[in-house]
Enzyme design. Sequence first.
Site, PDB file in Angstrom:
ATOM      1  N   SER A 299       2.297   1.532  -7.621  1.00 25.35           N
ATOM      2  CA  SER A 299       1.790   2.869  -7.951  1.00 25.35           C
ATOM      3  C   SER A 299       1.371   2.865  -9.417  1.00 25.35           C
ATOM      4  CB  SER A 299       2.884   3.919  -7.731  1.00 25.35           C
ATOM      5  OG  SER A 299       3.930   3.738  -8.674  1.00 25.35           O
TER       6      SER A 299
ATOM      7  N   ASP B 112      -1.522   1.356  -5.301  1.00 19.56           N
ATOM      8  CA  ASP B 112      -1.165   2.416  -4.357  1.00 19.56           C
ATOM      9  C   ASP B 112      -1.511   3.781  -4.953  1.00 19.56           C
ATOM     10  OD1 ASP B 112      -0.060   3.505  -2.052  1.00 19.56           O
ATOM     11  OD2 ASP B 112       1.985   3.493  -2.835  1.00 19.56           O
ATOM     12  N   HIS B 113      -2.223   4.598  -4.210  1.00 21.29           N
ATOM     13  CA  HIS B 113      -2.608   5.945  -4.666  1.00 21.29           C
ATOM     14  C   HIS B 113      -3.259   5.922  -6.038  1.00 21.29           C
ATOM     15  CE1 HIS B 113      -1.049   8.314  -1.355  1.00 21.29           C
ATOM     16  NE2 HIS B 113      -0.095   7.414  -1.287  1.00 21.29           N
TER      17      HIS B 113
ATOM     18  N   GLU C 246      -8.312   7.493   1.447  1.00 16.61           N
ATOM     19  CA  GLU C 246      -7.427   8.443   2.119  1.00 16.61           C
ATOM     20  C   GLU C 246      -8.158   9.735   2.452  1.00 16.61           C
ATOM     21  OE1 GLU C 246      -3.382  11.068   1.321  1.00 16.61           O
ATOM     22  OE2 GLU C 246      -3.638   9.211   0.205  1.00 16.61           O
TER      23      GLU C 246
ATOM     24  N   GLY D 128       8.774   9.896   0.579  1.00 16.67           N
ATOM     25  CA  GLY D 128      10.157  10.235   0.267  1.00 16.67           C
ATOM     26  C   GLY D 128      10.993  10.440   1.519  1.00 16.67           C
TER      27      GLY D 128
ATOM     28  N   ASN E 220       3.426   1.613   4.856  1.00 13.97           N
ATOM     29  CA  ASN E 220       3.921   1.590   3.480  1.00 13.97           C
ATOM     30  C   ASN E 220       5.401   1.955   3.415  1.00 13.97           C
ATOM     31  OD1 ASN E 220       1.198   1.254   3.047  1.00 13.97           O
ATOM     32  ND2 ASN E 220       1.022   2.842   1.499  1.00 13.97           N
TER      33      ASN E 220
END
Length: 287
Positions: A49, A84-85, A135, A178, A229
Amino acid sequence: MLVSAKEMLQKAKEGKYAVGQFNINNLEWTKAILLTAQECNSPVILGVSEGAGKYMCGYNTVTGMVKGMLKTLNITVPVALHLDHGSYEGALQAMEDGFSSVMFDGSHYPIEENIEKTKEIIRIASEKGISVEAEVGAIGGEEDGVVGGGEVADPEECKRIADLGVTMLAAGIGNIHGVYPDNWQGLNFDVLAKIQEKTGTMPLVLHGGTGIPAEMVKKAITLGVSKVNVNTECQLSFAAATRKYIEEGKDQQGKGFDPRKLLAPGTEAIKATVKEKMELFGSVGKA
């Protein structure tokens, strides 16, 4: 050698299994995941990330650490190093600094702007042989400051992004980052089936793999998910094993305070979690 995620995910889609993306946070994390992938003869994607990248002193440092480990540990299975993201700027920087795969998360932009930015990332990535994840429909929860409300993606929008030439597509189907709350409704398989129908052979990505029941994960793989993921679950395993070591007073026995000893139980716990996930995803022996 680092590779693009393209080939490993195409094989996964054809073979009806999924490759795990396991996020890394430091040296122990990276070493544990790479050794487990080699032991399981499984392809693997190391996720980073933007927050973790900063924590590890930048993408350049991360690339150097991973490449060094691949050589020293004699890792022969396919390994992709994936942002990631990523923001638009983050994706550009990661490509510059040697990542072999990037995610541009434009889900918070209006669809037209998301498309324009995604096209530019794809153009640059294709010149360098780098795989690209996009995404549609934000994933719920929070991933290093990128907040998503758990939307369900529009299959038509998914098709528009897929048609741009991305390597893989993350689509919100009720999944969150989460720990899942008790009142979570579960994955929306009807929408996933429609997305698969619209995007054809495109490998689909399931974010927020921690806490999704195993049967749901398996079903999602049958409906086109080729990458899952995992991050929180490894963090929880690491924390629990480290807490146990300290609560048992082992850090006060002999040289138990040595960080190599202190972090060893947590590292072994990550290995066990990664192996369990690779078995669930069906990627063992697929390298």
